[in-house]
Design a protein around this motif. Structure first.
Motif, PDB file in Angstrom:
ATOM      1  N   PHE A   1      -3.183  22.863 -21.913  1.00 58.56           N
ATOM      2  CA  PHE A   1      -2.285  21.714 -21.771  1.00 58.56           C
ATOM      3  C   PHE A   1      -1.135  22.016 -20.813  1.00 58.56           C
ATOM      4  O   PHE A   1      -0.712  21.155 -20.054  1.00 58.56           O
ATOM      5  CB  PHE A   1      -1.712  21.311 -23.136  1.00 58.56           C
ATOM      6  CG  PHE A   1      -2.685  20.627 -24.054  1.00 58.56           C
ATOM      7  CD1 PHE A   1      -3.689  19.807 -23.557  1.00 58.56           C
ATOM      8  CD2 PHE A   1      -2.588  20.783 -25.435  1.00 58.56           C
ATOM      9  CE1 PHE A   1      -4.582  19.155 -24.401  1.00 58.56           C
ATOM     10  CE2 PHE A   1      -3.461  20.135 -26.294  1.00 58.56           C
ATOM     11  CZ  PHE A   1      -4.465  19.327 -25.777  1.00 58.56           C
TER      12      PHE A   1
ATOM     13  N   ILE B   1      -2.737  16.789 -20.834  1.00 55.72           N
ATOM     14  CA  ILE B   1      -3.714  16.311 -21.819  1.00 55.72           C
ATOM     15  C   ILE B   1      -4.963  15.745 -21.144  1.00 55.72           C
ATOM     16  O   ILE B   1      -6.082  15.948 -21.629  1.00 55.72           O
ATOM     17  CB  ILE B   1      -3.079  15.253 -22.758  1.00 55.72           C
ATOM     18  CG1 ILE B   1      -4.082  14.841 -23.855  1.00 55.72           C
ATOM     19  CG2 ILE B   1      -2.562  14.047 -21.986  1.00 55.72           C
ATOM     20  CD1 ILE B   1      -3.490  13.965 -24.933  1.00 55.72           C
TER      21      ILE B   1
ATOM     22  N   THR C   1      -7.426  18.429 -19.631  1.00 53.30           N
ATOM     23  CA  THR C   1      -7.954  19.411 -20.584  1.00 53.30           C
ATOM     24  C   THR C   1      -9.040  18.784 -21.447  1.00 53.30           C
ATOM     25  O   THR C   1      -8.900  17.652 -21.897  1.00 53.30           O
ATOM     26  CB  THR C   1      -6.825  19.927 -21.510  1.00 53.30           C
ATOM     27  OG1 THR C   1      -5.833  20.575 -20.722  1.00 53.30           O
ATOM     28  CG2 THR C   1      -7.350  20.893 -22.549  1.00 53.30           C
TER      29      THR C   1
ATOM     30  N   LYS D   1      -8.141  14.712 -29.513  1.00 55.93           N
ATOM     31  CA  LYS D   1      -7.364  15.492 -28.550  1.00 55.93           C
ATOM     32  C   LYS D   1      -5.896  15.097 -28.605  1.00 55.93           C
ATOM     33  O   LYS D   1      -5.006  15.944 -28.455  1.00 55.93           O
ATOM     34  CB  LYS D   1      -7.928  15.298 -27.140  1.00 55.93           C
ATOM     35  CG  LYS D   1      -7.217  16.146 -26.091  1.00 55.93           C
ATOM     36  CD  LYS D   1      -7.993  16.223 -24.787  1.00 55.93           C
ATOM     37  CE  LYS D   1      -8.098  14.902 -24.085  1.00 55.93           C
ATOM     38  NZ  LYS D   1      -8.654  15.040 -22.707  1.00 55.93           N
ATOM     39  N   GLU D   2      -5.631  13.809 -28.847  1.00 52.98           N
ATOM     40  CA  GLU D   2      -4.246  13.341 -28.924  1.00 52.98           C
ATOM     41  C   GLU D   2      -3.517  13.980 -30.105  1.00 52.98           C
ATOM     42  O   GLU D   2      -2.354  14.387 -29.983  1.00 52.98           O
ATOM     43  CB  GLU D   2      -4.207  11.814 -29.056  1.00 52.98           C
ATOM     44  CG  GLU D   2      -4.551  11.052 -27.786  1.00 52.98           C
ATOM     45  CD  GLU D   2      -6.034  11.136 -27.444  1.00 52.98           C
ATOM     46  OE1 GLU D   2      -6.848  11.430 -28.352  1.00 52.98           O
ATOM     47  OE2 GLU D   2      -6.378  10.923 -26.256  1.00 52.98           O
TER      48      GLU D   2
ATOM     49  N   TYR E   1      -2.751  17.544 -29.236  1.00 56.59           N
ATOM     50  CA  TYR E   1      -1.677  17.596 -28.248  1.00 56.59           C
ATOM     51  C   TYR E   1      -0.318  17.392 -28.911  1.00 56.59           C
ATOM     52  O   TYR E   1       0.639  18.133 -28.657  1.00 56.59           O
ATOM     53  CB  TYR E   1      -1.924  16.516 -27.195  1.00 56.59           C
ATOM     54  CG  TYR E   1      -0.950  16.517 -26.032  1.00 56.59           C
ATOM     55  CD1 TYR E   1      -1.011  17.505 -25.059  1.00 56.59           C
ATOM     56  CD2 TYR E   1       0.000  15.500 -25.902  1.00 56.59           C
ATOM     57  CE1 TYR E   1      -0.137  17.496 -23.980  1.00 56.59           C
ATOM     58  CE2 TYR E   1       0.879  15.490 -24.826  1.00 56.59           C
ATOM     59  CZ  TYR E   1       0.809  16.485 -23.869  1.00 56.59           C
ATOM     60  OH  TYR E   1       1.675  16.477 -22.810  1.00 56.59           O
TER      61      TYR E   1
ATOM     62  N   GLU F   1       5.571  17.011 -20.180  1.00 61.09           N
ATOM     63  CA  GLU F   1       5.600  15.824 -21.028  1.00 61.09           C
ATOM     64  C   GLU F   1       6.790  14.940 -20.670  1.00 61.09           C
ATOM     65  O   GLU F   1       6.676  13.712 -20.616  1.00 61.09           O
ATOM     66  CB  GLU F   1       5.671  16.240 -22.499  1.00 61.09           C
ATOM     67  CG  GLU F   1       5.773  15.100 -23.493  1.00 61.09           C
ATOM     68  CD  GLU F   1       4.529  14.223 -23.615  1.00 61.09           C
ATOM     69  OE1 GLU F   1       4.601  13.199 -24.295  1.00 61.09           O
ATOM     70  OE2 GLU F   1       3.487  14.583 -23.016  1.00 61.09           O
TER      71      GLU F   1
END
Length: 219
Positions: free
Chosen positions: A34, A39, A42, A65-66, A69, A121
């Motif tokens: 990440f 995100i 990956t 995946k969220e 993350y 982010e």
């Protein structure tokens, strides 16, 4: 018997420890990817392979995946904010800020991937962390701003806007992780070099505390 049962209830079971260890392994592997690719760049297959688990097993711990993350982001947020949480009103402000600088540079040295992912982010608008930023982070910053205002009111440091002091502390200390490649290209060194680390800590401390010292005040 009741006391023993209560004690056992408070003690992590072998299974709970195993689950925690597996989650930690997966999150560490995820952080590696990440922090480099974000995100969207990956895949769960990459993370599963690096964590040495099957994709099915990974999805048992993190259904998407969220979710993985966000779990990684919240974990690194705890690490990133620990030095700020340590600020206390009863501390001498210059000593407290000096210690904060050291702790924060330790985070940049020891967890550069975490710092870079957080930066990534933020640059992307914090789509998956905005609620956390507007909640617990905002509350923490407001609380510590009151600590700084208390120091100012007590005549211990120069009158500065606490928010800008905090923002400056974040930017300065995280630069050595977020722009580590640039720092190394210019100096030929990284924070993993003990001498360079101590030089960095000393200079950042001097610059920051020098800016908030009262005239004639000595550390």
């Amino acid at each position: 018997m009741k006391h023993e049962a209560e004690h056992q209830g408070k003690t992590p079971t072998r299974r709970s420890r195993a689950v925690a260890a597996k989650r930690s392994t997966i999150m560490a592997a995820a952080l590696e990817f990440f922090s480099l690719y974000g995100i969207h760049g990956t895949s769960l297959d990459q993370v599963a392979e690096r964590a040495d688990v099957s994709k099915t097993n990974l999805l048992y711990y993190f259904p998407s995946k969220e979710e993985l993350y966000v779990a990684v982001l919240k974990g690194l947020l705890d690490v990133w904010l620990a030095p700020l949480k340590a600020l206390r009103a009863e501390q001498h402000p210059l000593e407290a800020i000096d210690e904060y600088v050291r702790l924060k540079l330790c985070v940049s040295r020891d967890h550069p991937q975490a710092s870079r992912l957080f930066c990534l982010e933020m640059v992307q608008g914090a789509p998956l962390l905005k609620q956390e930023l507007g909640g617990s982070l905002k509350t923490l910053v407001e609380d510590k701003s009151e600590v700084i205002r208390g120091w100012i009111k007590a005549g211990l440091i120069a009158p500065v806007e606490p928010l800008h002091l905090i923002f400056m502390l974040w930017a300065t200390t995280q630069h050595y992780a977020d722009f580590g490649v640039q720092v190394e290209a210019i100096t030929g060194k990284t924070l993993s070099d003990p001498l360079f680390f101590e030089q960095t800590v000393s200079n950042v401390q001097r610059i920051i505390t020098g800016g908030i010292q009262l005239r004639g005040q000595e550390q």
